[in-house]
Design a protein around this motif. Sequence first.
Motif, short mmCIF file in Angstrom:
data_model
loop_
_atom_site.label_atom_id
_atom_site.label_comp_id
_atom_site.label_asym_id
_atom_site.label_seq_id
_atom_site.Cartn_x
_atom_site.Cartn_y
_atom_site.Cartn_z
N GLY A 187 -0.23 -2.97 7.01
CA GLY A 187 0.97 -2.90 6.18
C GLY A 187 2.19 -3.49 6.83
N CYS A 188 2.01 -4.14 7.98
CA CYS A 188 3.13 -4.72 8.72
C CYS A 188 2.94 -6.22 8.95
CB CYS A 188 3.29 -4.02 10.07
SG CYS A 188 3.45 -2.23 9.97
N MET A 189 2.06 -6.86 8.19
CA MET A 189 1.75 -8.27 8.41
C MET A 189 3.01 -9.13 8.47
SD MET A 189 -1.54 -8.70 8.70
CE MET A 189 -1.58 -10.47 8.48
N LEU A 190 3.19 -9.80 9.59
CA LEU A 190 4.31 -10.72 9.84
C LEU A 190 5.67 -10.02 9.91
CD1 LEU A 190 3.44 -13.90 7.75
CD2 LEU A 190 3.04 -13.49 10.17
N GLY A 191 5.73 -8.75 9.56
CA GLY A 191 6.99 -8.02 9.63
C GLY A 191 7.89 -8.21 8.44
N GLN A 192 7.86 -9.34 7.76
CA GLN A 192 8.75 -9.58 6.63
C GLN A 192 8.19 -10.71 5.76
OE1 GLN A 192 12.57 -11.13 8.00
NE2 GLN A 192 11.58 -12.03 9.78
N LEU A 193 8.66 -10.74 4.52
CA LEU A 193 8.33 -11.77 3.53
C LEU A 193 6.87 -11.81 3.12
CD1 LEU A 193 10.65 -14.79 4.40
CD2 LEU A 193 11.09 -12.80 2.97
N LEU A 199 0.57 -6.23 1.49
CA LEU A 199 0.65 -5.33 2.63
C LEU A 199 -0.23 -4.11 2.43
CD1 LEU A 199 4.48 -5.35 3.45
CD2 LEU A 199 2.66 -6.60 4.61
N ILE A 200 -0.12 -3.49 1.28
CA ILE A 200 -0.88 -2.26 1.08
C ILE A 200 -2.36 -2.55 0.86
CG2 ILE A 200 1.15 -1.04 0.25
CD1 ILE A 200 0.19 -1.21 -2.53
N TYR A 222 2.90 0.97 6.29
CA TYR A 222 3.68 0.15 5.34
C TYR A 222 5.04 -0.12 5.96
CZ TYR A 222 6.25 -1.65 1.40
OH TYR A 222 7.02 -2.47 0.60
N ALA A 223 5.43 -1.40 6.08
CA ALA A 223 6.71 -1.76 6.67
C ALA A 223 7.77 -1.89 5.59
CB ALA A 223 6.59 -3.07 7.44
N GLN A 224 8.89 -1.22 5.80
CA GLN A 224 10.06 -1.33 4.92
C GLN A 224 10.39 -2.80 4.67
OE1 GLN A 224 13.57 -0.04 6.95
NE2 GLN A 224 14.70 0.48 5.08
N GLN A 225 10.66 -3.13 3.40
CA GLN A 225 10.95 -4.52 3.05
C GLN A 225 12.37 -4.67 2.52
OE1 GLN A 225 8.72 -7.15 3.72
NE2 GLN A 225 7.67 -5.52 4.84
N THR A 226 12.58 -5.40 1.47
CA THR A 226 13.93 -5.81 1.06
C THR A 226 14.52 -5.01 -0.09
OG1 THR A 226 12.96 -7.48 -0.41
CG2 THR A 226 13.52 -8.17 1.83
N SER A 227 13.72 -4.21 -0.76
CA SER A 227 14.19 -3.45 -1.92
C SER A 227 13.70 -2.01 -1.81
CB SER A 227 13.65 -4.07 -3.22
OG SER A 227 13.75 -3.18 -4.31
#
Length: 466
Positions: A187-193, A199-200, A222-227
Amino acid sequence: MNLAGREGSPAVLGEFPVDFGRFVRETAGSGGLVVQPRMGFGTPTEMRAGLAATKRAPARTVGTVTLDSFTRVGELEAVEHALRHGIGLNGYPIVTYPDEVTRSVLQGIRGADFPVQVRHGSATPMDIFTSLVRLRLNATEGGPVSYCLPYGRTPLADSVRNWEHCSRRYARLRDLGVEPHVETFGGCMLGQLCPPSQLIAISLLEALFFHHHGVRSLSLSYAQQTSHEQDREAVLALRRLCAEFLPTDNWHIVVYAYMGVFPVTEHGAYGLLGDAARLAVETGAARLIVKTVAESRRIPTVADNVAALCHADAVARGVRPLPEAGDPAASGDSRTYEEARSLVEAVLNLGDDIGRALLDAFRTGCLDIPYCVHPDNAQRSRSFIDADGRLEWADTGRMPLGHRVHSRRARTVTAAGLLTDLSYVRTRYDHERAAHAVSAERIAVTPERDPRRHGAPNSPDRTGTA
């Protein structure tokens, strides 16, 4: 000088450590979010001090031992050279230190009220797992996809084979009366975008991979994203999919504070961390991996990590779960849920051997990570941040998502647009009103307080973040 870890009789310490997953679920079930740093140091003294400070923090905590980057890639001669010449390492070299050294680091700190997880980031983790088994360190994390594609050029087939071997070996801890726990990093692939649905899906697929090879205590990341709204939708979807697909009840969700370009202001950093804590509590996640206010400026100290733990805990205590947290299916079939389920089912339909299915999925483009340049990734998918701050697909490549996303309004991805998206979170949080700034008093650290009597931190750096 050969500092390699040696075989020996099992130490009394940690011979029967607590089930990490059960500890987290029970602690969270009693009304508290478990918070955890991303912390690792190269010397035993520093590592022990970091664990002790985490345990003393006035929050519901678990410990972390994050390994150095040389150990992650198997360059053990470089580790020995560094130790011999006093060169600092960016994490704890667990494979190289003698077992008795690591036992002394843990002695009197790890216990039934404070389990410890080892974090490493390796696609070739055989030596690491050998050390974990000998030391009865029964909680770790990673995955055949998530610790391969973003971090190097190890062939995915090699990573899958390595993780199959290590998962089976780790599962045999159960024969010794020790319950092994593995957290998926999917759930943290690449950290962003990387859009939440992917991810899930990867998080769940890696959990199913671990279970297939004998691991029964699991956590899914699951990594926090943009929304914030989209993130709530995603974590609820992940919890629902876990209930539908996982053949074990011993699982929980771990949320990561944003892993991309971090805010540079104190109020921006603490605002973002606070929103991660809110996300975790609102959606029924049990554990939060924090980031510190120092992330964008310097290497975080132990004090920085403890302050982040305390802040996250303080925010979490003032938040209540959403009604849907008790029954994620009650929120209905969200877009994120439908996309993720399509990806999971498509991969599982490729065969009963989930490792082979993952390889076939990437070979055919059924899974395709945006902006990931690993040779085994199709590199045809793209994502963007829309006007509402949601992370959406611009191009799904050959993934089985076209029927779900083609009608949405996409954006042509340009280099300038990509750079803007990469800085979106930093810009947004650094420009929050000053009224949202966090006062120093709110994050004051009082190590003397025992949180258990009151109900009760993407690339490597000096603290060994992973």
